[in-house]
Enzyme design. Structure first.
Site, PDB file in Angstrom:
ATOM      1  N   GLN A 196       1.054  -1.156   0.039  1.00 35.16           N
ATOM      2  CA  GLN A 196       0.153  -0.044   0.158  1.00 35.16           C
ATOM      3  C   GLN A 196       0.902   1.218  -0.038  1.00 35.16           C
ATOM      4  O   GLN A 196       1.954   1.319   0.564  1.00 35.16           O
ATOM      5  CB  GLN A 196      -0.831  -0.039   1.270  1.00 35.16           C
ATOM      6  CG  GLN A 196      -2.030  -0.859   1.102  1.00 35.16           C
ATOM      7  CD  GLN A 196      -3.129  -0.771   2.265  1.00 35.16           C
ATOM      8  OE1 GLN A 196      -4.124  -0.235   2.037  1.00 35.16           O
ATOM      9  NE2 GLN A 196      -2.816  -1.750   3.104  1.00 35.16           N
TER      10      GLN A 196
ATOM     11  N   SER B 260       4.317  -6.436   2.704  1.00 37.54           N
ATOM     12  CA  SER B 260       3.147  -6.315   3.267  1.00 37.54           C
ATOM     13  C   SER B 260       1.880  -7.166   2.422  1.00 37.54           C
ATOM     14  O   SER B 260       2.270  -8.247   2.072  1.00 37.54           O
ATOM     15  CB  SER B 260       2.399  -4.926   3.495  1.00 37.54           C
ATOM     16  OG  SER B 260       1.328  -5.061   4.490  1.00 37.54           O
ATOM     17  N   LEU B 261       0.887  -6.510   1.910  1.00 35.01           N
ATOM     18  CA  LEU B 261       0.002  -7.103   0.881  1.00 35.01           C
ATOM     19  C   LEU B 261       0.709  -7.904  -0.213  1.00 35.01           C
ATOM     20  O   LEU B 261       0.388  -8.686  -1.173  1.00 35.01           O
ATOM     21  CB  LEU B 261      -1.044  -6.246   0.466  1.00 35.01           C
ATOM     22  CG  LEU B 261      -0.653  -5.350  -0.813  1.00 35.01           C
ATOM     23  CD1 LEU B 261      -0.983  -5.952  -2.169  1.00 35.01           C
ATOM     24  CD2 LEU B 261      -1.424  -3.845  -0.722  1.00 35.01           C
TER      25      LEU B 261
ATOM     26  N   ARG C 248      -8.792  -9.406   3.837  1.00 37.60           N
ATOM     27  CA  ARG C 248      -7.778  -8.686   4.619  1.00 37.60           C
ATOM     28  C   ARG C 248      -7.987  -7.443   4.744  1.00 37.60           C
ATOM     29  O   ARG C 248      -7.970  -6.765   6.071  1.00 37.60           O
ATOM     30  CB  ARG C 248      -6.395  -8.890   4.047  1.00 37.60           C
ATOM     31  CG  ARG C 248      -5.167  -8.618   4.693  1.00 37.60           C
ATOM     32  CD  ARG C 248      -3.944  -9.003   3.972  1.00 37.60           C
ATOM     33  NE  ARG C 248      -2.660  -8.697   4.642  1.00 37.60           N
ATOM     34  CZ  ARG C 248      -1.942  -7.657   4.613  1.00 37.60           C
ATOM     35  NH1 ARG C 248      -2.419  -6.764   3.758  1.00 37.60           N
ATOM     36  NH2 ARG C 248      -0.782  -7.700   5.119  1.00 37.60           N
TER      37      ARG C 248
ATOM     38  N   HIS D 112      -0.107  -3.563  11.101  1.00 44.12           N
ATOM     39  CA  HIS D 112       1.153  -4.118  11.658  1.00 44.12           C
ATOM     40  C   HIS D 112       1.573  -4.095  12.765  1.00 44.12           C
ATOM     41  O   HIS D 112       2.822  -3.687  13.319  1.00 44.12           O
ATOM     42  CB  HIS D 112       2.270  -4.059  10.704  1.00 44.12           C
ATOM     43  CG  HIS D 112       2.018  -4.693   9.255  1.00 44.12           C
ATOM     44  ND1 HIS D 112       2.056  -6.018   9.014  1.00 44.12           N
ATOM     45  CD2 HIS D 112       1.845  -3.910   8.005  1.00 44.12           C
ATOM     46  CE1 HIS D 112       1.825  -6.065   7.597  1.00 44.12           C
ATOM     47  NE2 HIS D 112       1.494  -4.825   7.186  1.00 44.12           N
TER      48      HIS D 112
ATOM     49  N   GLN E 240       1.812 -12.041   9.997  1.00 43.83           N
ATOM     50  CA  GLN E 240       2.245 -10.723   9.415  1.00 43.83           C
ATOM     51  C   GLN E 240       1.131  -9.816   9.668  1.00 43.83           C
ATOM     52  O   GLN E 240       1.545  -8.607   9.550  1.00 43.83           O
ATOM     53  CB  GLN E 240       2.201 -11.204   7.937  1.00 43.83           C
ATOM     54  CG  GLN E 240       2.643 -10.234   6.920  1.00 43.83           C
ATOM     55  CD  GLN E 240       1.788  -9.729   5.759  1.00 43.83           C
ATOM     56  OE1 GLN E 240       0.666  -9.637   5.726  1.00 43.83           O
ATOM     57  NE2 GLN E 240       2.463 -10.100   4.739  1.00 43.83           N
TER      58      GLN E 240
END
Length: 325
Positions: A11, A96-97, A121, A216, A265
């Protein structure tokens, strides 16, 4: 021959118009966008191509959209350029993603399934914390690293009220991006305190990030539970090349371990600096960012100035990459 890692953005790399030129130029890209649209029951590609930006940036849209662009680029490289990820790429990783994009690229997840998982998610991460209760901040400057950020977090976590009572709030290291950039996440009041503390202690830049939730960190535990249930039911195959995981900065190929790491994660630190260092230590000398923007290539260069970097996200980028092979 260079030893390549393909890396996939997270992102912040989204922009209105992303993927549009790919769709106009390449049938394989159009196929990916159509597959994602059908999986979600939404014209996500129209939102990607035309905006508005505020809707595209919503985490439930941004996550599958960024994955779609990355996989569209990869599909074009494979179909039009003869790239074989199993033969040509040593490792994959994502921020991340982007880890989901990396897993889809390596054949561990199907594209439609990945789109649905990322939609869930995004929704779960947004729902985990009420709007305005949590946030994130970037701490940037020479000497800023995990240890210094963790020390600032410990200081910012406590405050004393008017009655003299000490309270503790959540604030944790979310992303170790390397090159003097660490992102923290937590309760909004603690985010405000760490920005003031960092500036008072001479940190070059400390700024709140324009995000809708504190990703996170332990405030995301409800989202981790939601993803645990979804991932338990997901079909995950062994990737054709190892994936370097965000939470361990180590390579992984076992589907059960991948499933566990994707859950961890959600609340864990994205150890991007260590991941890049680990890939370089495993012999990678060329990092190719696959998808929208050039964020990861920039981070990699700041972490390790000895490796080659390239971003491949447009038809011109694809042409240049294939010509250089």
């Amino acid at each position: 021959m260079p030893v390549q890692a393909f890396v996939f953005p997270g992102q912040g790399s989204q922009s209105v118009g992303m993927g549009r030129d790919l769709a106009e130029a390449f049938a394989p890209a159009r196929e990916v966008f159509q597959e994602v649209d059908e999986a979600l029951g939404q014209h996500l590609s129209k939102l990607m191509f035309e905006g508005p930006m505020e809707d595209l940036t919503r985490t439930d849209n941004a996550q599958p959209a960024l994955m779609a662009v990355s996989l569209a680029v990869l599909r074009v490289l494979e179909r039009e350029g003869g790239v074989d990820i199993r033969r040509d790429v040593a490792l994959v990783a994502g921020h991340s993603l982007g880890e989901y994009s990396a897993l889809a690229a390596a054949g561990a997840l199907g594209i439609a399934q990945t789109a649905r998982l990322l939609r869930l998610r995004g929704n779960a991460m947004q729902a985990a914390v009420p709007p305005g209760k949590g946030g994130m901040a970037a701490l940037i400057g020479v000497g800023m690293d995990m240890a210094r950020a963790a020390s600032l977090c410990a200081e910012a976590a406590t405050f004393t009220d008017e009655a003299g009572k000490t309270h503790r709030q959540i604030i944790e290291v979310a992303n170790d991006n390397g090159g003097g950039q660490v992102v923290v996440a937590g309760e909004m009041a603690a985010i405000d305190r760490i920005i003031d503390l960092a500036k008072a202690q001479g940190v070059k830049r400390a700024l709140k990030l324009p995000v809708s939730a504190p990703f996170h960190c332990s405030m995301m535990e409800p989202a981790a539970e939601a993803m645990r249930k979804a991932l338990d039911e997901a079909e995950i195959k062994a990737p054709v090349v190892p994936v370097v995981a965000n939470v361990t900065a180590a390579k992984v190929t076992d589907p059960a371990t991948i499933r566990d790491l994707l859950v961890r994660q959600i609340t864990g630190t994205v150890r991007w600096r260590e991941s890049v260092d680990a890939m370089a230590a495993m012999g990678v000398d060329s990092f190719v960012e696959i998808g929208s923007g050039k964020v990861l290539a920039g981070l990699v260069r700041r972490i390790n100035g000895d490796v080659a970097t390239r971003s491949v996200g447009t038809p011109a980028d694809i042409e240049a990459y294939l010509a250089a092979r």
